[in-house]
Design an enzyme around this catalytic site. Structure first.
Site, PDB file in Angstrom:
ATOM      1  CD  GLU A 130      -7.653  43.203 104.352  1.00  0.00           C
ATOM      2  OE1 GLU A 130      -8.440  43.943 104.998  1.00  0.00           O
ATOM      3  OE2 GLU A 130      -6.749  42.562 104.866  1.00  0.00           O
ATOM      4  CB  CYS A 181      -8.018  43.049 108.822  1.00  0.00           C
ATOM      5  SG  CYS A 181      -7.477  41.742 107.730  1.00  0.00           S
TER       6      CYS A 181
END
Length: 514
Positions: free
Chosen positions: A285, A319
């Site tokens: 990720e 994020c």
């Protein structure tokens, strides 16, 4: 088994909860500055070389001094994990899940302490720290239940005279490289996903937040996890990280972090090393450049609130954070004005004070990067809020809004990972979606509109892994909004989702003639 339900967030309007958090801060204060060893096969190993963890809101306050692994100790940890895998993989899934449930119960009892540690070590305000701790509990509870669902494999057909089975078996030794921005939730989730599926782990936490990872490994030990299943090996990424990624006995790497580091790991993992007999699996990720789109038919107050909360929660260091907004021109001026008002009203200061909405960025490198982007933004847009920073005591950057930014501008394209949002104007909804998609990332996005046809258009055309309607673009909940993105945002591994655990296993078919 009680059905899974996410851990509720703490209501800090209640005096009892506020007092409990203050007690948690006192507990953390009582062990500030302690030394923490490596943990390899249950053995505590102290090294002369240390990682020093500091409070980002108070640069002189040492959270802890953590022993730093060398290549030699990383090799020792690999040998231990490799040997332990042979026994751990044979432990019943029910027993492995019980370790997770026990760990969740321990953390729930110590919830305010863990959240307070996140406030001190990661600079998280109370609500953000509480959500991080709740998510860690959620991962333990959810993945434990998911393993119980998967333990008997999947149904396959059998013809007359044969019996076919489709079972999942673990992979082997996993390297977990966890981030500093969710130093409890993501660190815990990636670790226990590997553990509950029967793998062993070398845990290399972020160097800015290693103490909370140590405390979590202690919880796993208390919950009954055998020695050697999780080995705590903080160290330098270029030394220990590369060594473990390259190691022929490494079966998979679970990474959360920047695009550049993720791509580097993926490249190194693809190369065959002497003695390696498998293709390494990478679960990654890697970040995002996330957009909130505001249509002309929208609740404009909701739009402004969503942009501000998504952009500046935990100083934009998610994020999933809203680092850009695209607003249809009909309502552009109204929303921009309200975003500026809301941003200028935010309180910024020490996260130990519950009154502060926002605190610091994580360290000096982040401070320098974000302030450099603010200077770039001054040449690319009109500054309507923030734009100032102060690192005299801690790494404080004020929430910053640039408007009238061209879609091609650097602050609209590049991941800043700080409290900076860029706002662009679109002539209509179609152009807004096109601008939102004009990025190499594809993690989260949000659309604010009351137009049902535009919602359905976005559902099909807005290319992100997590898309939210009429709310902000942060705050995915385990088991409710499985999380992971497209393109340079990673492998779309969907943490907290129904197919995440399978990434840590491989399927085996057996067929018996009757």
């Amino acid at each position: 088994m009680i059905p899974y339900k996410h851990e509720p967030f703490t209501d800090f309007s209640k005096e009892g909860n506020r007092n409990a958090y203050l007690e948690g801060l006192k507990t953390v204060d009582s062990y500030l500055g302690n030394d923490y060893p490596l943990i390899i096969g249950g053995e505590r190993i102290t090294t002369e070389d240390k990682i020093i963890s500091y409070n980002p809101a108070n640069k002189t306050e040492v959270i802890g001094s953590v022993s730093k692994a060398s290549k030699e100790l990383a090799e020792k940890a690999m040998q231990v994990a490799d040997a332990t895998f042979n026994t751990w993989k044979k432990v019943k899934p029910e027993v492995r899940a019980d370790v997770l449930f026990k760990a969740a119960a321990i953390i729930r009892r110590r919830k305010f302490e863990f959240s307070a540690l996140l406030t001190k070590e990661a600079g998280k305000p109370w609500n953000e720290a509480d959500a991080d701790t709740a998510e860690a509990i959620d991962f333990l509870e959810y993945y434990g239940r998911q393993m119980l669902r998967l333990k008997d494999g999947q149904h396959v057909e059998s013809r007359p005279g044969e019996y076919n089975r489709y079972d999942y078996i673990p992979l082997g030794v996993g390297i977990v490289i966890s981030p500093w921005n969710f130093p409890f939730a993501i660190m815990a989730g990636t670790t226990v996903a590997a553990v509950v599926t029967g793998n062993t782990v070398l845990l290399k936490p972020a160097s800015t937040t290693p103490v909370v990872a140590y405390k979590f490994v202690e919880v796993l030990e208390e919950a009954g996890l055998p020695a050697g299943v999780v080995n705590y090996v903080p160290g330098n990424g270029a030394e220990v990280g590369d060594y473990l990624v390259d190691h022929p006995r490494t079966r998979f790497i679970s990474f959360t972090g920047s695009r550049d580091v993720g791509l580097r790991i993926n490249e190194r993992a693809s190369k065959l090393n002497d003695g390696q007999i498998w293709i390494k699996r990478v679960i990654a990720e890697m970040g995002g450049k996330d957009t909130i789109v505001v249509d002309k038919e929208a609740d404009l107050e909701l739009a402004a609130q969503s942009i501000v909360k998504s952009a500046f929660g935990f100083s934009g260091q998610k994020c999933s954070a809203c680092s850009r907004a695209v607003i249809v021109e009909d309502v552009y001026d109204t929303v921009v004005e309200r975003v500026a008002e809301l941003t200028n009203a935010l309180t910024v200061g020490d996260p130990a004070n519950v009154e502060n909405f926002m605190a610091t960025v994580i360290d000096a490198a982040a401070f320098n990067k974000v302030t450099d982007y603010i200077e770039i933004g001054k040449g690319e847009g009109r500054l309507v809020a923030g734009g100032t920073a102060d690192d005299s005591v801690g790494y404080f950057v004020h929430p910053t809004v640039f408007v009238d930014v061209a879609p091609s501008a650097r602050i609209m394209k590049e991941e800043i990972f700080g409290p900076v949002v860029a706002i662009a104007k679109a002539k209509d909804f179609d152009e807004a979606i096109a601008i939102a998609n004009d990025t190499e990332y594809g993690l989260t996005g949000a659309v604010i509109t009351t137009n049902r046809m535009n919602l359905e258009k976005a559902r099909e055309d807005f290319h992100v892994g997590n898309l939210y309607f009429n709310r902000g673009c942060t705050g995915a909940i385990v088991g409710y909004q499985p999380f992971g993105g497209f393109n340079m945002s990673g492998t779309d591994s969907k943490a907290g989702g129904p197919d995440y655990l399978q990434l840590h296993m491989q399927a085996k078919t057996t067929s018996e003639m009757l």
